[in-house]
Design a protein around this motif. Structure first.
Motif, mmCIF file in Angstrom:
data_model
loop_
_atom_site.group_PDB
_atom_site.id
_atom_site.type_symbol
_atom_site.label_atom_id
_atom_site.label_comp_id
_atom_site.label_asym_id
_atom_site.label_seq_id
_atom_site.Cartn_x
_atom_site.Cartn_y
_atom_site.Cartn_z
ATOM 1 N N LEU A 133 -6.670 3.302 -1.877
ATOM 2 C CA LEU A 133 -5.640 3.805 -2.781
ATOM 3 C C LEU A 133 -6.034 5.172 -3.301
ATOM 4 N N HIS A 164 -4.387 -0.219 -9.204
ATOM 5 C CA HIS A 164 -3.437 0.876 -9.419
ATOM 6 C C HIS A 164 -2.708 0.701 -10.746
ATOM 7 N N GLN A 168 0.822 -1.210 0.000
ATOM 8 C CA GLN A 168 0.000 0.000 0.000
ATOM 9 C C GLN A 168 0.854 1.257 0.000
#
Length: 562
Positions: free
Chosen positions: A361, A393, A328
């Protein structure tokens, strides 16, 4: 009778084995403890050195982090001041809120050169906290150049930031040290200098709070040898033979931290530990004789097995959390400000992690004259959620770079996430494409909460398109919407960890306080908005553990760019 004798024989054998094992363990444990005691006695000098060195590293790191927060606040003021060189009256509220928010700063000021503000004269705008706890602000006009103690010329010549020598503040009347940064206008010309005032009493106070041990004294000197924190009189009276002294520099500050300790006090502490160790050896000898036989026979074996399984499961879970947390942190952008060369846009974001790692995110990048930005929240927690977040992502970066239509980007990401989604994960997602030349924004909302638009100091929810979260159904047709951002508009994206943050009474924050916090700093930067909302969340939770990540992405549209 034979069976009875056999039982007695086995019982006697068990007793003898228990006594043998108990005695062996007792002797080995005692020998190990005695050896340890002897080694500690011989090497106490090394122990003292390690203790002081460890304390020095911890204290130096804490002081540097504290100073970096002051530098970041000054940098924010400088960025704002560079935008307001034509109308410096707007700086008052920015200076006020910064002094109000940063406890380590007594005051802040910006001295504009004679080409700005008051024609032909140097002009200083300032805000500071007086002795009654009030924040006062005002303007000072210099007939000539400012006093040399403000490092006006030195900062101009170096064209870079610096920490000043200690001096008496002309406005506050206190002994202070300043963080000084030059201010430039839009054309890169010197417009002035910004200062953050840090009283030496503040520095002494928070340095003292970092004392890990009461018998350690801390003193600090800057790179020019000027004293910032003075040593105690008690330390000064000791002879060099009675002192243990270690020193280190604080990173980029160039400050020197000196730790001094009374050797006699620490040696006495080591002697007390040796005595305690001897008492512990005696007690352990007695307890081991009484307890080992019972533990070995009735408790140790099943307990050890059960404890092993528990620890193994915990280790697996901890490893998963560490992997998820690392993934993360690696993926989200960290550079601040992200696009310093862009004068028409201001971006700030944060991910304040909860104890259990989730799949939040955010991301942003610029291609040509278009800003692509997004925020999302993956269902569930742990490694699986982190992997799903990482995949999202990657897809966002790769798909958005080759597509200009927001609906097409969302659709292609959705199809990819639906493929082989055996764990049935999904992600709520908001994605936008902002044309920096016109302010036109095209966006898609996939089951995510409505962003907040702050316009003219008033916050309201941004219109949503009704779409399904990504990763559920690969046949979903996503519908985009468009809007036009005006100069000064602020768009705040967030996850439900913000609005659903709970206090100890399990009451959620809700959207209202979040929107009020954003409104209160609508004249500030994107960083001010994120910081104010995060401050409101922490205030609401009152120390309660967060159940979900607190994630925000703020975009402030300052002006159109050609």
């Amino acid at each position: 009778m034979a069976r009875c004798n056999e039982a007695m024989t086995k019982g006697g054998l068990q007793i003898r084995m228990t006594v043998f094992v108990t005695s062996a363990v007792l002797l080995i444990s005692t020998a190990v403890l005695v050896i340890m005691a002897g080694r500690i006695s011989r090497d106490y000098e090394r122990m003292l050195d390690n203790r002081i060195s460890d304390d020095l590293v911890a204290i130096t790191r804490n002081i540097e982090q504290r100073m970096l927060r002051i530098e970041d606040a000054t940098r924010t003021i400088v960025n704002t001041a560079s935008l307001l060189v034509e109308d410096i009256s707007d700086l008052d509220s920015v200076l006020y809120h910064t002094v109000y928010s940063i406890n380590d700063i007594l005051g802040m000021s910006i001295i504009y050169s004679k080409d700005y503000g008051f024609v032909g004269k140097f002009c200083e705008r300032y805000a500071y906290l007086d002795h009654n706890g009030r924040i006062l602000s005002g303007t000072k006009v210099y007939e000539g150049e400012p006093d040399a103690r403000y490092h006006w010329q030195e900062c101009y010549d170096r064209e870079t930031s610096m920490w000043s020598d200690p001096t008496e503040g002309e406005i506050s009347g206190l002994d202070i040290v300043c963080y000084v940064m030059p201010v430039f206008d839009d054309e890169g010309e010197h417009a002035g200098v910004s200062y953050s005032w840090v009283p030496l009493s503040y520095v002494t106070s928070f340095v003292t709070s970092y004392k890990i041990r009461e018998d350690i004294d801390i003193s600090i000197y800057n790179g020019n040898g000027a004293m910032l924190v003075a040593p105690d009189d008690y330390i000064l009276k000791l002879s060099p033979d009675d002192l243990i002294v270690r020193e280190a520099e604080i990173g980029h500050l160039g400050w020197k931290v000196i730790l001094s300790a009374d050797r006699n006090i620490i040696e006495e502490e080591v002697r007390k530990r040796l005595v305690s160790l001897g008492v512990m050896i005696l007690l352990m000898s007695i307890l081991l004789v009484l307890a080992i036989a019972f533990v070995v026979r009735h408790v140790a074996r099943p307990f050890a097995r059960r404890q092993y399984l528990i620890e193994k499961e915990k280790a697996v879970m901890d490893n998963e959390m560490q992997l998820a947390s690392a993934a993360q942190k690696e993926l989200i952008p960290h550079v601040s400000p992200p696009f310093p060369e862009r004068k028409g846009i201001d971006i700030s974001a944060t991910l304040y992690p909860a104890r259990k790692v989730g799949g939040d995110l955010y991301d942003y990048f610029i291609l040509g004259n278009t800003l692509y930005f997004c925020i999302g929240d993956v269902s569930g927690k742990g490694v699986q959620a982190s992997l799903f977040m990482a995949a999202t992502h990657y897809l966002f970066r790769s798909v958005a770079a080759g597509n200009t239509a927001a609906a097409d980007v969302a659709g292609r990401i959705n199809v990819s996430l639906c493929a082989d989604n055996e764990n049935c994960r999904f992600i709520t997602f908001w994605f936008g494409c902002l044309d920096l030349a016109s302010g036109r924004l095209e966006y898609v909302n996939a089951g995510h909460g409505a962003p907040v638009l702050v316009r003219n100091g008033k916050a309201e929810f941004f219109p949503l398109s009704d779409n399904m979260p990504l990763g559920i159904y690969d046949g979903e047709r996503y519908i985009s919407r468009s809007a036009v951002l005006l100069p000064g508009d602020i768009l705040l994206l967030y996850t439900d960890g913000v609005t659903e943050a709970m206090n100890p009474d399990e009451n959620v924050l809700g959207p209202g306080p979040m929107m009020q916090a954003a409104e209160s700093v609508s004249d500030g930067s994107a960083s001010d908005v994120v910081g104010k909302v995060l401050e409101r969340v922490i205030q609401h939770t009152s120390g309660a553990e967060l159940s979900d990540d607190v994630t925000m992405l703020c975009v402030k549209f300052i002006k159109t760019e050609s």
